[in-house]
Design a protein around this motif. Sequence first.
Motif, PDB file in Angstrom:
ATOM      1  N   TRP A 284       0.817  -1.210   0.000  1.00  8.22           N
ATOM      2  CA  TRP A 284       0.000   0.000   0.000  1.00  8.22           C
ATOM      3  C   TRP A 284       0.853   1.263   0.000  1.00  8.22           C
ATOM      4  O   TRP A 284       0.492   2.270  -0.620  1.00  8.22           O
ATOM      5  N   GLN A 285       2.023   1.211   0.642  1.00  5.58           N
ATOM      6  CA  GLN A 285       2.930   2.364   0.574  1.00  5.58           C
ATOM      7  C   GLN A 285       3.380   2.612  -0.861  1.00  5.58           C
ATOM      8  O   GLN A 285       3.399   3.760  -1.333  1.00  5.58           O
ATOM      9  N   ASP A 288       0.410   3.918  -2.981  1.00  4.54           N
ATOM     10  CA  ASP A 288       0.100   5.315  -2.671  1.00  4.54           C
ATOM     11  C   ASP A 288       1.130   6.263  -3.285  1.00  4.54           C
ATOM     12  O   ASP A 288       0.785   7.338  -3.794  1.00  4.54           O
ATOM     13  N   VAL A 306      -3.173  -8.122   2.443  1.00  4.83           N
ATOM     14  CA  VAL A 306      -3.194  -6.912   1.616  1.00  4.83           C
ATOM     15  C   VAL A 306      -4.609  -6.352   1.499  1.00  4.83           C
ATOM     16  O   VAL A 306      -4.822  -5.137   1.622  1.00  4.83           O
ATOM     17  N   ARG A 310     -11.776  -5.010   2.701  1.00  2.18           N
ATOM     18  CA  ARG A 310     -12.318  -4.208   1.602  1.00  2.18           C
ATOM     19  C   ARG A 310     -13.365  -4.993   0.804  1.00  2.18           C
ATOM     20  O   ARG A 310     -13.154  -6.147   0.452  1.00  2.18           O
TER      21      ARG A 310
END
Length: 363
Positions: A284-285, A288, A306, A310
């Motif tokens: 995710w880093q 982003d 991960v 969601r």
Amino acid sequence: MPAAGPTLLVAADDRTGALEAGGACADLGFRTRFVRQPGPEDDCAVLDLASRHVPAAEARRRTMLAHRHRARHRCHKMDSVLRGNWPHEVAALLAGGRRVGVLASFPDAGRRCDGGVVFVHDVPVAEGPFGKDPRNPLLSSRPAEHLVAAGCQGALVRGDVVVLDANDNTELAAAARRCRDEDRTLVGTTGAAAAFAANLRSGPPEPGDLALPRPALIVCGSLHPLSRDQIAALELPVLALDAASDAVARLRRGCDAVLATPAAAGIDDRAARNMAERIAALAWQVLDASSAPTLVIVGGDTAEAVLGTRTLRVHGSVDTAVPLCETADGLRIVTKGGGIGDPRTLARLLRRPRRSQEGGTTA
């Protein structure tokens, strides 16, 4: 079955299995979502029990809770090579008053059941590499023997649970129809769930948008040798977990990037969970920082870490048992179980027609 709830509910014991089954149902024209709480607005709802590596009693509890959800039809997805707590999950379904059909065949993925024995590419599963899985070693290639060990011997004798053979897709479809005709909850592979779902739809499905915008971030936490061979076949630099900045730089240049855990990482549950959480945070880093439009995840534990809780729209399958999903904000996500596919599966995936971030389709 009660009318309220999804047309089809599919529960699975891990994330890649849930999304595999969802992709197969989407291929048939179901409007499919991965959700925590299914509702009557769902056509097909897929759930992840995350029960593959938990104690048997906890797997039974999660199964009972999942199948309390109302649905017109339902399936329970099991591992295609007999790993995990699926016999105890069958026991939970039986305890809930359901009759069960176990269909452990998936001919398109090289799995078949003949004479009550599960084969992977014509080798009894317990005698091949899957039988030596360090976290889930198999003692038998016979589903019935796993069921007896889980306390289901009486149900087998009474016929409350049956193990169904299928060597090809014709036999698979017939076995799935038998489950529906006999009002049995199908406990089976992704291929079996798709064969069951095909009985609920008429007419050809509408083609979905399965193009992949690029560049893609590929993250691999699976230790399965096949997954590592698939990563090697990409012929891309494989970046360690301390090289996230290099992954960002590649993606910003429009190049695909691969992040992978060490191949010799620990295999106990705690070490595997910690490694999955670490690669999830890094993924995710990188996303982003790079705004990459596509994420490819290899490995069930990695996918669970991960993706978290969601909700996902499941568009369909981009290869056998390899689904394509999308988040609410448009990130496209491909997931692949560790032992799924052949050495060129990921290479084929990244050769597919694709959309750039600016739109349009390219070769």
